[in-house]
Design a protein around this motif. Structure first.
Motif, PDB file in Angstrom:
ATOM      1  N   ASN A 150       0.771  -1.194  -0.256  1.00  0.00           N
ATOM      2  CA  ASN A 150      -0.029   0.095   0.111  1.00  0.00           C
ATOM      3  C   ASN A 150       0.960   1.229  -0.107  1.00  0.00           C
ATOM      4  OD1 ASN A 150      -2.210  -1.437   0.086  1.00  0.00           O
ATOM      5  ND2 ASN A 150      -2.602  -1.344   2.524  1.00  0.00           N
ATOM      6  N   LEU A 151       1.842   1.125   0.888  1.00  0.00           N
ATOM      7  CA  LEU A 151       2.678   2.477   0.863  1.00  0.00           C
ATOM      8  C   LEU A 151       3.805   2.638  -0.330  1.00  0.00           C
ATOM      9  CD1 LEU A 151       4.296   1.686   4.582  1.00  0.00           C
ATOM     10  CD2 LEU A 151       2.644   3.680   3.945  1.00  0.00           C
ATOM     11  N   ARG A 152       4.006   1.556  -1.082  1.00  0.00           N
ATOM     12  CA  ARG A 152       4.446   1.720  -2.323  1.00  0.00           C
ATOM     13  C   ARG A 152       3.572   2.492  -3.545  1.00  0.00           C
ATOM     14  NH1 ARG A 152       8.889  -2.839  -3.160  1.00  0.00           N
ATOM     15  NH2 ARG A 152       9.102  -3.689  -0.832  1.00  0.00           N
ATOM     16  N   VAL A 153       2.509   1.694  -3.287  1.00  0.00           N
ATOM     17  CA  VAL A 153       1.586   2.189  -4.464  1.00  0.00           C
ATOM     18  C   VAL A 153       1.234   3.782  -4.330  1.00  0.00           C
ATOM     19  CG1 VAL A 153      -0.874   2.050  -5.351  1.00  0.00           C
ATOM     20  CG2 VAL A 153       0.530  -0.003  -4.676  1.00  0.00           C
ATOM     21  N   HIS A 154       1.094   4.124  -3.062  1.00  0.00           N
ATOM     22  CA  HIS A 154       0.763   5.556  -2.748  1.00  0.00           C
ATOM     23  C   HIS A 154       1.915   6.420  -3.078  1.00  0.00           C
ATOM     24  CE1 HIS A 154      -0.243   9.349  -0.874  1.00  0.00           C
ATOM     25  NE2 HIS A 154       0.639   9.362  -0.070  1.00  0.00           N
ATOM     26  N   SER A 155       3.039   5.892  -2.590  1.00  0.00           N
ATOM     27  CA  SER A 155       4.435   6.773  -2.876  1.00  0.00           C
ATOM     28  C   SER A 155       4.719   6.769  -4.527  1.00  0.00           C
ATOM     29  CB  SER A 155       5.638   6.233  -2.324  1.00  0.00           C
ATOM     30  OG  SER A 155       5.968   4.970  -2.711  1.00  0.00           O
ATOM     31  N   ALA A 156       4.007   5.792  -5.201  1.00  0.00           N
ATOM     32  CA  ALA A 156       3.942   5.957  -6.514  1.00  0.00           C
ATOM     33  C   ALA A 156       3.030   6.933  -7.257  1.00  0.00           C
ATOM     34  CB  ALA A 156       4.026   4.653  -7.358  1.00  0.00           C
ATOM     35  N   GLY A 157       2.193   7.641  -6.304  1.00  0.00           N
ATOM     36  CA  GLY A 157       1.477   8.714  -6.770  1.00  0.00           C
ATOM     37  C   GLY A 157       0.186   7.937  -7.258  1.00  0.00           C
ATOM     38  N   LEU A 158      -0.067   6.888  -6.874  1.00  0.00           N
ATOM     39  CA  LEU A 158      -1.362   6.180  -7.205  1.00  0.00           C
ATOM     40  C   LEU A 158      -2.565   6.352  -6.273  1.00  0.00           C
ATOM     41  CD1 LEU A 158       0.278   3.030  -8.903  1.00  0.00           C
ATOM     42  CD2 LEU A 158      -0.595   5.163 -10.243  1.00  0.00           C
ATOM     43  N   HIS A 179      10.414  11.004  -8.212  1.00  0.00           N
ATOM     44  CA  HIS A 179       9.102  11.528  -8.360  1.00  0.00           C
ATOM     45  C   HIS A 179       8.081  10.851  -7.305  1.00  0.00           C
ATOM     46  CE1 HIS A 179      11.124  13.029 -11.921  1.00  0.00           C
ATOM     47  NE2 HIS A 179      10.959  11.933 -12.606  1.00  0.00           N
ATOM     48  N   SER A 180       8.549  10.333  -6.568  1.00  0.00           N
ATOM     49  CA  SER A 180       7.676   9.672  -5.616  1.00  0.00           C
ATOM     50  C   SER A 180       6.953  10.434  -4.381  1.00  0.00           C
ATOM     51  CB  SER A 180       8.074   8.501  -4.880  1.00  0.00           C
ATOM     52  OG  SER A 180       9.464   8.860  -4.011  1.00  0.00           O
ATOM     53  N   LEU A 181       5.864  10.218  -3.778  1.00  0.00           N
ATOM     54  CA  LEU A 181       5.445  11.225  -3.038  1.00  0.00           C
ATOM     55  C   LEU A 181       5.887  10.798  -1.693  1.00  0.00           C
ATOM     56  CD1 LEU A 181       1.675  10.891  -3.913  1.00  0.00           C
ATOM     57  CD2 LEU A 181       3.134  12.884  -4.285  1.00  0.00           C
ATOM     58  N   ASN A 182       6.518  11.706  -0.866  1.00  0.00           N
ATOM     59  CA  ASN A 182       6.852  11.325   0.494  1.00  0.00           C
ATOM     60  C   ASN A 182       6.419  12.300   1.360  1.00  0.00           C
ATOM     61  OD1 ASN A 182       8.245   8.827   0.208  1.00  0.00           O
ATOM     62  ND2 ASN A 182      10.078   9.838  -0.965  1.00  0.00           N
ATOM     63  N   GLN A 225       5.771  -0.624  20.146  1.00  0.00           N
ATOM     64  CA  GLN A 225       6.388   0.439  20.754  1.00  0.00           C
ATOM     65  C   GLN A 225       7.308   1.611  20.068  1.00  0.00           C
ATOM     66  OE1 GLN A 225       7.673  -1.503  24.309  1.00  0.00           O
ATOM     67  NE2 GLN A 225       5.927  -1.071  25.250  1.00  0.00           N
ATOM     68  N   ILE A 226       7.534   1.016  18.594  1.00  0.00           N
ATOM     69  CA  ILE A 226       8.467   1.967  17.994  1.00  0.00           C
ATOM     70  C   ILE A 226       7.731   2.381  16.817  1.00  0.00           C
ATOM     71  CG2 ILE A 226      10.605   1.822  16.314  1.00  0.00           C
ATOM     72  CD1 ILE A 226      11.481  -0.283  18.322  1.00  0.00           C
ATOM     73  N   SER A 227       7.811   3.529  16.218  1.00  0.00           N
ATOM     74  CA  SER A 227       7.143   4.041  15.321  1.00  0.00           C
ATOM     75  C   SER A 227       8.161   4.212  14.092  1.00  0.00           C
ATOM     76  CB  SER A 227       6.452   5.671  15.565  1.00  0.00           C
ATOM     77  OG  SER A 227       5.733   5.591  16.542  1.00  0.00           O
ATOM     78  N   VAL A 228       7.575   4.022  12.933  1.00  0.00           N
ATOM     79  CA  VAL A 228       8.458   4.134  11.617  1.00  0.00           C
ATOM     80  C   VAL A 228       8.091   5.340  10.779  1.00  0.00           C
ATOM     81  CG1 VAL A 228       9.083   1.745  11.643  1.00  0.00           C
ATOM     82  CG2 VAL A 228       7.266   2.457  10.084  1.00  0.00           C
ATOM     83  N   CYS A 229       8.743   5.881   9.979  1.00  0.00           N
ATOM     84  CA  CYS A 229       8.309   6.837   8.941  1.00  0.00           C
ATOM     85  C   CYS A 229       8.785   6.231   7.597  1.00  0.00           C
ATOM     86  CB  CYS A 229       9.195   8.261   9.275  1.00  0.00           C
ATOM     87  SG  CYS A 229       8.702   9.289   7.923  1.00  0.00           S
ATOM     88  N   TYR A 230       7.919   5.934   6.658  1.00  0.00           N
ATOM     89  CA  TYR A 230       8.246   5.309   5.513  1.00  0.00           C
ATOM     90  C   TYR A 230       8.568   6.434   4.381  1.00  0.00           C
ATOM     91  CZ  TYR A 230       7.450   2.887   1.094  1.00  0.00           C
ATOM     92  OH  TYR A 230       7.626   2.505  -0.358  1.00  0.00           O
ATOM     93  N   VAL A 231       9.774   6.205   3.625  1.00  0.00           N
ATOM     94  CA  VAL A 231       9.953   7.022   2.392  1.00  0.00           C
ATOM     95  C   VAL A 231      10.382   6.230   1.577  1.00  0.00           C
ATOM     96  CG1 VAL A 231      10.666   9.222   4.005  1.00  0.00           C
ATOM     97  CG2 VAL A 231      12.441   7.408   3.394  1.00  0.00           C
ATOM     98  N   SER A 232      10.122   6.779   0.158  1.00  0.00           N
ATOM     99  CA  SER A 232      10.417   6.009  -0.991  1.00  0.00           C
ATOM    100  C   SER A 232      11.747   6.809  -1.788  1.00  0.00           C
ATOM    101  CB  SER A 232       9.177   6.002  -2.018  1.00  0.00           C
ATOM    102  OG  SER A 232       9.796   5.427  -3.149  1.00  0.00           O
ATOM    103  N   SER A 233      12.714   6.032  -2.069  1.00  0.00           N
ATOM    104  CA  SER A 233      13.887   6.618  -2.739  1.00  0.00           C
ATOM    105  C   SER A 233      13.471   7.079  -4.235  1.00  0.00           C
ATOM    106  CB  SER A 233      15.152   5.529  -2.539  1.00  0.00           C
ATOM    107  OG  SER A 233      14.819   4.315  -2.978  1.00  0.00           O
ATOM    108  N   ARG A 234      12.402   6.279  -4.670  1.00  0.00           N
ATOM    109  CA  ARG A 234      12.170   6.299  -6.203  1.00  0.00           C
ATOM    110  C   ARG A 234      12.034   7.730  -6.602  1.00  0.00           C
ATOM    111  NH1 ARG A 234      12.945   2.097  -5.027  1.00  0.00           N
ATOM    112  NH2 ARG A 234      12.444   0.000  -6.113  1.00  0.00           N
TER     113      ARG A 234
END
Length: 1949
Positions: A1746-1754, A1860-1863, A1849-1858
């Motif tokens: 899901n995170l990859r799809v969203h970061s691809a702008g979809l 034009h991706s949405l971060n 108990q740990i939060s993460v922040c997802y970023v895509s290195s592609r």
């Protein structure tokens, strides 16, 4: 024409016939008496011809038997066949025109039968196994009564159609019978042919030509007679449908030979011609026997089993003039009405014969002079001699035939014993010879000599003697062949050399010389006739007064012996002659004697016995004297007594306490056994019961037509609550509603049963349980008995329960319930042995299996009580009563003994009542036993403050006698002014109970009933009522009796009927539950059921539950074994010896002793007498708890002396000797501890109901029955068990092992299944004839258990748990969890405010931000994903669950499956059979395997996938034309608008769930066409294919066998994109644009079970006010709605909510959300072409994707108004991955901390994929790598290009290195860690430098190997900002060959 005597009507003969006719009409059931003149015309000659003897050589019989000539031993004359015409067919079985006539060929052919013709089967000697089908004019066949067949013949050939054969000779030539004897229709037309339920022509009943039937089946008659007192249907299957060789005969010999065999010493002669050829010496007597035997055979009028069918013109010398008329023979044959033809002494009733069936005589024919029976034989002998025909010829009898009875029983027994060796002959043991006739006769004499004067010969005994003797004489040969283990037999007398016929008379005389002339041997020189004449002479002269048996032997002629045995002993002869009557005849005989006033002489005789004058005069005198002061001899009535007690403050009897209702452990166990049997039927592969298709349970209980049983069953059903539990009724229930579920099998039953069938037909989803209670009743075949119009209950069970509709209905399960299952356990039974449920034993190896506070006391316990040492047994017989009956029997020889017994017993009761009421002189006119009963009946109410009394059951089977007894006893009671002291109730099956007003008032008071209209309707409601219940009816019908039953008086049961069912049924009335805490002594040793120690310790366990009822030590005290009955019995029996005054003092002395113990100990809950009592469904009575002072006397510190009561645990009632000897010991010890309370308390404890729960009733039996019950055979088994099991069955052979004492119920069932067959009248008789080997009905069960043990409660409980199980089968546990992290949403511009939009508006939707936060509750333990705008406090997260709780403790809700659910493999219904791939014939569909390859650069190789495509699904695919290679999967167009199918193919990845996965989408898709593909691993392919043969399978390559769900998702998506390209290319050639091809697929979990839609009602567009409701819809509805969305191809991923019961309005208010989607997703493979699933992932791969799809702008869109329910499935899925050590012997569990280790260390390697170990380790122990991040949500871990769960108990922040991706904007965020997982070339050093980290933040780099780890550190210039140490390198705990993952950690500088 043999008509010479037809017209000689002599006046005397006319008068005699007229007289007989009138008497017959008086006694007959039939309204129309037989016409006098037909009687004269048809029978005038027969008597004369029979008197003439066998001198007429030209008579037809001899011609018929082919004896041809005067020489009886001459060879038969061969019959010359005329030559067949030229060129015609002469093949056996075909007519001369060449057409096949054999029944096997014609059975299904349509046959044209002209009106007035019947189809019959002809028997050809050359084709013994076939019948030839013929059509014959029915006028030439015998009529209903076996008479009036016209002479001559008229028939047609059904083969070639040739009509008009007027001579049977011509006809037999035409059908190629090829006879060796004169063709006769009587001989060769054997059977009627009938069509069965399937319309097939089958062999029907025999045509009874002149009684040939008896002859033809003679060999088998012996197999069925159980005894010289045969069972009710004792002799052979006269009306048989012989569908298979006669049991017990040699199946190897042709049928005719078998039938003739017994009558012939030379079976070889008979083999060619069937029964036609007889050895000369045997035939005439044989014919006569046969002819006269069929005197009264009823027949199904349509099918014709025809007795005595001699035509009017052509009669035979053997025809007895006395054969009974149709009036006598045509009565319905019911269970209480067995046909006389099946009685052993099939009778010819002579001059007085039509007067009463007791005059059963039987002139069996033979050669020689007739023997005249003396005129006043009965008058002189005082009994009718019973003559048993033995070997050889039997002479004619003439004269006073009514005074003798002739029976063929012994003859058939001899024949059977001759056939013993045939079993061995078949195995080739030719040397084994049958026992010789001489030896048989000698053994019979030995047997008779050793019989005591009061014993009656039993046929079973004789059979066993023959068997034993024969075994011993052939021991060595037998050992070679015998299968049956030999039994230890006492040696039988046998001689070394064979006995010759010359020695025989001498040896027999020698044997008889020692018996004091009880056996008298008469030797004759010429024929038996002289011996019989001699015997009659001796009888008339009174010289045989002491002789019981006369053996007549004629051993001179041709070395063959003739013999017969006459029973002349008055006692034996009476019993044997009466035993030959069927129950119907017995009833009629008694009725006749009562109606004609024959019994008046008895009354007159009784009145002469009283020295004080007639009893009635005494009664009248007493009545007048006592009219002024009623009941002066008895104390005040019980009601006033109770009141007085109340005033004095002493507690009154509280026996009426309610007992808690409930199901006993036994009943629950049986109900569960029943349920498991039903489940096993459903689980079998036969598809006979589809439990998954039923939604509810309904039932109907069928019971015999007894009003009391009916009311009792209604009561059980009402109080069990089963109707409410099954949802069939709602509160408040009315009686009318309950009556719908209980069917009384009476005249109205058929209509109601039809309604039941209609109901079952209309409700295919309801499982109907048809319960047939008391199932051994009325097993009469409906085919055999067509008297339904006159007497509907007969054959009703067969007509209703065995009808085709019941057998074929897939939703009806039949449960037969009975205490006596033997008649349903035959070779032909419909019930599989695997479907029998037997009541479990309470003890096994001394262990109490089910702890119950009540002990069942049944037949075996009663018998054991007779072995007891010092107390009176519970089974007794009354010797003085028996003596009086025997004496009167001699005085009144013409009266039936039942009449005499009844009159004597009633006289005894009347005298006893008078004796107790103050006429002590009458004591001499009653027996001790009857006096005891009467005294206790009258005295019991006085000992209870409420007046509770006891019940006396007086069993009078014959209804007319019961009415006489009732009237007489009621008269005596009225004269003695005892009407208010006890009630007399006449219990008749057909009517309800009538109880006097006074007693109804008492019962209402005791049971606290307010209803003014209430009347007792069951015997159970008579609890505590002092009464005599006169219980009539030939068989009890399951009526239960109350606990206050103290005496069971069975002295009047029909003792001549010795059948196991009948005996056990009568004794079942006394079966009882006694309280378990009172030990009863058992066996010969005087001890409790367990040893005292055990009993005490077992009572300890109950202290807590019983603590409130009294002191525990008191409960343990042995005094509780006190036998309460000793009080009543002692006093009563003493009174019979002592005077009244002595009695009073003795009683009072005794009363003051022991009873106080009773009152002191707390009473246990009372033991029920039957199911109602067992389940406590009735306010049963309980004793009072004594006053506290009494209890404290025996406080824990002071138990009474331990020995004081040990000897007193007796049951059964004492006579004076026992009682008086016991008084001192009882009295002294008990008095020493007796509290000083008054006698009133004591009386409270004396209540008869209180005593009732402590001991079973006492049973009085006839002496004969008593002897059978208490005697044992050689194996120690009671003799009663080895009797014939039921009257409607017969033994297959006398050569059978004995039942063994150690046999379980199951083994007994198998024994009976092997050794018994049903008689022709039995409903199972035709079962095997249907030709199926496996003739068991699959949905039929049999529950058997002892009488009154609680079977009703058990099967009602079974219905409840079956219903619960079905509901459980239609319910599933679905996950029911609220969405998580809902508070973290912000309110800004998140909302889609067009609330009523059915589809998302693309422009609006694109403006909505993506919600990164996971809301799916299954990810409650997953790391939060941070977005830039969140401010999360640490306390916002819930407390983390323990890892092992993750899947265990998830909340579920139980939901009923809707009609749109997805199903697993256990669901079968008619609609989806084809969908599932099960052909109607249940053969699997074919399927083919197709390879499908495509290349994928990321994997660096070509991927080879395999499709398994069933033939039925090939239309979804495209194959290359010449080679049939799979090219692509067809895809529809975006523009298609059809509602007939679902456009998106559905893929379901699955593992480990071949049975439980929900892959049956037929109902979910509402039958719409759809493409569904199961994605399975290679190693599971075969098992999935087996369970889902009609599903398309996509088989993953073997390299993915250990992969997770990520690999399946990855391959599904890649394959689907590759297929999209192929389809675009293929359809482009057809002119379709590439963008028009449908690009969506569905990826669904295998646990999605149902889908819902929320209906929202918005008040206004922007309004906050809205209401909503959720409903279940089909997946088709949801898919078609989503697929119809505008601009759908612009969305990359679509999904829906997960269902939860606590869904809030806010969650469904906005119709669409842009957020994560899970579980059931609709994926656009075109838009997501460049976004892949991670094929290595095991968990969270959907979040990652899901995170990859969203970061691809979809766009991801969730339809909030659709939801999916997920079923909790306990197997497969993620659970199929087990992490274990590679070292096999390591048993220690592996914990997540051990999933990683230092490289090159000696850590234990694990057998699990490296990726799985990594994910699990990070989930549980990521704080080791990211210590700063723990609970530090404002400084998350930066995760690049992937989402890994680092724990909650740990939060993460997802970023895509592609590019034009949405971060999210991270400029203002400080990260506490960095996670680089298998990063690719898009991750560069410059990219990482954009992010800011806290000082001390940690880094974790994960790579495939150590080399790439180092390269990554260098390439990303990590050492610039991060500090690494050598010890910070790790790997997953995998061996090298498993390719571990390596990680490196470092700290930010």
């Amino acid at each position: 024409m043999g008509n010479s005597y037809a017209g000689q009507l002599k006046a005397t003969r006319f008068e005699e016939v007229l007289h007989n006719s009138i008497e017959a009409s008086l006694r007959s059931n039939n309204l129309v008496p037989r016409p006098v003149f037909s009687q004269l015309y048809l029978e005038a000659e027969q008597q004369l011809s029979s008197l003439e003897g066998g001198s007429r050589v030209d008579n037809e019989e001899e011609e018929e038997e082919g004896e041809g000539g005067p020489d009886p031993n001459g060879p038969p004359n061969p019959y010359q066949l005329p030559p067949a015409p030229e060129g015609c067919c002469t093949t056996d079985g075909f007519c001369q025109a060449g057409k096949d006539l054999r029944l096997v060929s014609m059975s299904s052919e349509p046959v044209d039968v002209p009106a007035g013709f019947l189809l019959v089967g002809a028997k050809s000697p050359s084709l013994p196994d076939h019948l030839l089908v013929c059509a014959v004019d029915k006028r030439f066949l015998p009529d209903d009564n076996g008479h009036n067949a016209l002479l001559g013949f008229s028939g047609n050939c059904v083969g070639c159609g040739k009509k008009g054969f007027c001579y049977f000779t011509d006809f037999s030539n035409h059908i190629n019978l090829k006879l060796t004897t004169q063709p006769k229709k009587q001989k060769h037309l054997k059977y009627y042919l009938v069509r069965n339920a399937q319309g097939t022509l089958t062999k029907g009943p025999l045509i009874c030509w002149k009684g040939s039937e008896f002859r033809s089946r003679q060999s088998s008659t012996g197999t069925c007679n159980s005894s010289l007192f045969p069972p009710l249907e004792s002799s052979g299957p006269l009306a048989a449908f012989p569908s298979e060789p006669v049991p017990g005969t040699n199946p190897g010999v042709p049928m005719g030979a078998q039938q003739a065999g017994p009558a012939s010493d030379h079976p070889s002669l008979t083999s060619a011609s069937g029964p036609a050829v007889f050895n000369g010496k045997d035939s005439p007597k044989h014919q006569q026997l046969a002819k006269s035997s069929l005197s009264a055979l009823p027949r199904p009028s349509a099918l014709g089993i025809l007795p005595n069918s001699g035509p009017p013109k052509k009669r035979h010398k053997g025809w007895s003039p006395e054969s009974p008329s149709a009036t006598d023979g045509g009565y319905p044959q019911s269970s209480g009405n067995r046909a006389k033809c099946e009685g052993a002494g099939v009778s010819c009733v002579p001059q007085a014969g039509l007067v009463g069936p007791a005059s059963v005589s039987f002139p069996v024919v033979a050669s020689g002079e007739p023997v005249s029976v003396p005129d006043n034989l009965l008058k002189i002998c005082k009994a009718k001699p019973v003559i048993f025909k033995g070997h050889g010829n039997f002479p004619y009898l003439c004269g006073n035939l009514s005074d003798v009875v002739v029976s063929p029983l012994l003859y058939t027994c001899y024949q059977n014993s001759q056939s013993i060796s045939r079993a061995y002959e078949q195995r080739g043991a030719s040397s084994i010879q049958p026992i010789s006739e001489e030896m048989q006769l000698l053994l019979t004499v030995y047997y008779l000599v050793q019989l005591a004067a009061d014993q009656v010969p039993l046929m079973e005994d004789l059979e066993q003697i023959f068997l034993r003797s024969w075994r011993e004489s052939h021991l060595t040969e037998i050992r070679q062949y015998q299968q049956v283990p030999s039994q230890p037999y006492p040696p039988a007398p046998s001689t070394a050399a064979p006995v010759t016929s010359a020695q025989l008379p001498w040896l027999a005389g020698l044997a008889a010389s020692s018996c004091n002339d009880s056996v008298h041997v008469i030797e004759c020189a010429y024929s038996l006739a002289e011996g019989l004449s001699e015997m009659f002479r001796l009888l008339i002269e009174g010289k045989l007064a002491k002789t019981n048996y006369v053996v007549i032997i004629c051993a001179c002629r041709n070395a063959a012996i003739d013999s017969c045995i006459a029973v002349t002993g008055k006692y034996q002869a009476r019993i044997l002659s009466e035993s030959l009557l069927s129950p119907a005849e017995y009833q009629r005989e008694v009725h006749y004697e009562l109606v004609t006033g024959k019994v008046d002489s008895l009354g007159a005789f009784f009145s002469t016995l009283c020295p004080e004058g007639d009893m009635d005069i005494l009664l009248d005198k007493f009545h007048q004297e006592n009219q002024g002061h009623v009941s002066s001899s008895l104390p005040a009535s019980s009601v006033t007594q109770a009141a007085a007690l109340d005033v004095s403050g002493t507690p009154v009897c509280t026996s009426c306490h309610l007992e808690p209702r409930g199901v006993r452990p036994f009943q629950l166990a049986v109900a569960q056994k029943l349920l498991s049997h039903v489940c096993s039927i459903a689980d079998s592969s036969t598809q006979n019961l589809d439990l998954g298709s039923f939604e509810k349970v309904d039932f109907l209980i069928c019971i015999p037509p007894s009003e009391v049983t009916y009311q009792q069953t209604l009561f059980h059903v009402w109080h069990s609550g089963v109707l409410l539990e099954l949802g069939l009724e709602k509160e408040p229930m009315t009686k009318q509603r309950v009556e719908q579920y209980v069917l009384k099998l009476d005249a109205e039953a058929q209509t109601r049963f039809k309604a039941f069938l209609q109901n079952s037909f209309q409700n295919p989803h309801t499982l109907f349980v048809l319960i047939h209670d008391h199932a051994h009743w009325d097993l009469v075949s409906a085919v055999h008995n067509l008297y339904s119009q006159s007497d509907p209950p007969v054959g009703l069970v067969d007509r209703l329960l065995n009808c085709r509709e019941v057998k074929e209905a897939p939703n009806i399960v039949t449960l037969h319930v009975t205490s006596f299952p033997y008649a349903l356990q035959t070779q032909h039974t419909l019930i599989s042995p695997y479907n029998e449920i037997h009541w479990p034993l309470s003890y096994s190896n001394g262990v109490d299996l089910y702890h119950e506070n009540k002990k069942y006391f049944g037949l075996s316990e009663f018998i054991e009580s007779t072995l007891s040492g010092h107390s009176l047994p519970l089974l007794r017989y009354d010797s003085s009563f028996e003596a009086m009956v025997t004496a009167l029997g001699k005085r009144f020889p013409r009266l039936h003994s039942a009449v005499i017994r009844t009159f004597v017993l009633v006289q005894h009761y009347a005298a006893a009542m008078m004796a107790v009421s103050g006429l002590p002189q009458m004591k001499n006119h009653t027996s001790v036993e009857t006096l005891e009963i009467t005294q206790n009946l009258l005295n019991a109410p006085k000992q209870c403050p409420c007046g509770h009394g006891l019940m006396v059951l007086l069993r009078v089977p014959c209804s007319p006698l019961a009415a006489v007894a009732y009237e007489r006893l009621a008269h005596v009671r009225a004269r003695l002014a005892l009407e208010e002291h006890f009630e007399i109730i006449l219990g008749n099956p057909s009517s309800g109970i009538t109880v006097g007003k006074h007693f109804v008032k008492q019962l209402k008071m005791w049971q606290k009933i307010e209803d003014a209209e209430w009347r007792p309707q069951t015997y159970l409601e008579l609890e505590g009522l002092p009464c005599i219940l006169i219980f009539s009816g030939m068989d009890p019908h399951g009526e239960s009796l109350p606990r206050s039953l103290r005496y069971c008086d069975l002295r009047l049961i029909n003792s001549s009927c010795l059948v196991r069912t009948a005996l056990e049924q009568e004794l079942g009335l006394a079966a009882y539950f006694v309280s378990n805490e009172i030990p009863l002594e058992k066996g010969a040793k005087n001890e409790a059921l367990e040893s005292d120690g055990e009993k005490l310790s077992s009572t300890d366990n109950e202290d807590e539950e019983l603590g409130t009822e009294g002191s525990t030590s008191e409960k343990r005290s042995p005094v509780k074994r006190e036998r309460s009955s000793s009080h009543d019995s002692a006093s009563s029996s003493l009174s019979s010896k002592a005077s009244s005054s002595a009695l009073c003092s003795e009683t009072s002395a005794q009363v003051s002793g022991p009873p106080q113990r009773d009152q002191a100990r707390s009473p246990p809950p009372c033991g029920p007498a039957e199911e109602a009592r067992a389940t406590g469904e009735k306010p049963w009575l309980r004793t009072s708890q004594g006053p506290p002072m009494v209890i404290s006397r025996h406080g824990p510190g002071h138990p009474p002396p331990p020995d004081c009561g040990l000897r007193t645990s007796q049951r059964g009632l004492q006579v004076s000797v026992t009682a008086s000897s016991q008084l001192p010991s009882l009295g002294s010890t008990a008095m020493s501890t007796a509290p000083a309370t008054g006698t009133l308390v004591l009386q409270a404890s004396q209540c008869s109901v209180t005593k009732a729960c402590r001991q079973p009733p006492t049973v009085f039996l006839p002496k004969l029955v008593y002897d059978v019950l208490v005697s044992t055979d050689s194996s120690g088994l009671p003799k009663a068990a080895s009797l014939l099991p039921a009257p409607s069955v017969m033994w297959t052979s006398s050569f059978r092992p004995l039942l063994s004492k150690t046999m379980t119920s199951t083994e007994q069932s198998l024994y009976y299944r092997q050794w018994t067959v049903p008689r022709p009248s039995h409903m199972d008789y035709g079962n095997r004839a249907e030709g199926r080997v496996d003739s068991f009905h699959p949905r039929r069960l049999l529950l058997s258990g002892p009488p009154q043990i609680g079977k009703t409660g058990a099967y009602l409980q079974f219905l409840s748990i079956l219903s619960r199980m079905l509901i459980r089968l239609t319910e599933v546990d679905v996950y029911d969890e609220e969405e998580i992290n809902t508070s973290l949403r912000e309110e800004s511009d998140w909302h889609y405010l067009q609330l009523s939009d059915p589809w998302p508006d693309l422009e609006l939707f694109q403006k909505m931000p993506f919600d990164y936060i996971i809301h799916d509750p299954k990810y409650e333990d997953a790391s939060l994903i941070c977005a830039h705008h969140q401010s999360i406090k640490s306390e916002d997260r819930g407390i983390s669950r323990k890892p092992e709780d993750l899947y265990v403790r998830r909340q579920t809700a139980r939901m009923r499956l809707s009609k749109y659910a997805a199903y697993n493999t256990y669901h079968h219904c008619e609609q989806c059979h084809q969908y599932m791939g099960f052909h109607p014939r249940y053969q699997l569909y074919e399927s083919t395997l197709h390879a499908f390859a495509f290349s994928y650069s990321m994997l660096g190789e070509e991927i080879q996938l395999h499709f398994i495509i069933p033939k039925s699904k090939e239309h979804h695919f495209v194959f290359s034309q010449p080679g049939g290679q799979l090219e692509s999967m067809r895809l529809p167009l975006v523009t298609d608008k059809s509602h007939e199918y679902i456009k998106s193919p559905t893929f379901t990845p699955t593992t480990g769930r071949h049975e439980h996965g929900l892959f049956n989408l037929y109902h979910a898709m509402d039958g719409a066409s759809h493409l569904h593909v199961l994605v399975v691993k290679e190693y599971e392919m075969a098992i999935y294919k087996k369970y889902w043969p009609n599903h398309i399978m996509l088989v993953l390559p073997s390299i993915f066998n250990s992969a997770g769900v990520g690999a399946a998702h990855f391959l599904i998506k890649e394959l689907s994109y590759h297929n999209l390209e192929l389809e675009r290319n293929r359809q482009e050639e057809l002119g379709i644009k590439p963008q028009d091809i449908w690009p969506f697929i569905v990826i669904s979990d295998d646990s999605c079970v149902m889908w819902n839609v929320v209906d929202v009602d918005c008040a206004g567009e922007r309004s906050r006010e809205f209401s909503w409701s959720e409903r279940n819809v089909s997946l088709k509805h949801i898919m078609q709605h989503i697929e119809a969305s505008p601009n759908i191809t612009r969305y990359a991923l679509l999904g829906m909510r997960k269902w939860a019961s606590k869904t809030r309005g806010g969650e469904v208010r906005e119709p669409f959300s842009r957020c994560h989607v899970h579980d059931f997703i609709i994926l656009n493979v075109d838009l997501t072409q460049n976004v892949q699933y991670n094929q290595n992932r095991f968990t969270c791969d959907d979040v990652d994707f899901n995170l990859r799809v969203h970061s691809a702008g979809l766009l991801l869109c969730r339809f909030n108004r659709f939801s999916v329910m997920k079923k909790q499935i306990a197997v497969g899925g993620h659970r199929s991955f087990h992490i274990t050590s590679k070292v096999s012997d390591s048993s220690a569990a592996v914990v997540p901390a051990q999933y990683i280790c230092a490289p090159d260390s000696k850590h234990t390697f694990l057998a699990a994929p490296a990726q799985l170990l990594l994910e699990k380790f990070l989930q549980h122990h990521s704080q080791r790598f990211f210590p700063l991040s723990l609970k530090n949500h404002s400084h998350p871990v930066l995760s690049v290009d992937c989402y890994l769960n680092l724990g909650s108990q740990i939060s993460v922040c997802y970023v895509s290195s592609r590019p034009h991706s949405l971060n999210i904007s991270c400029s203002d965020l400080m990260f506490s860690g960095l996670l680089l997982y298998l990063c690719d070339s898009f991750v560069a050093a410059s990219f990482l430098k954009k992010f800011h980290f806290l000082k001390g933040a940690t880094l974790c780099v994960i790579c495939q190997d150590r080399n790439s780890l180092r390269q990554t550190v260098v390439r990303l210039e990590l050492e610039d900002e991060w500090q690494f140490r050598l010890r910070d390198e790790f790997q997953t705990a995998n061996a090298k060959e498993d390719r571990p993952l390596f990680f490196l950690t470092g700290r930010h500088i």
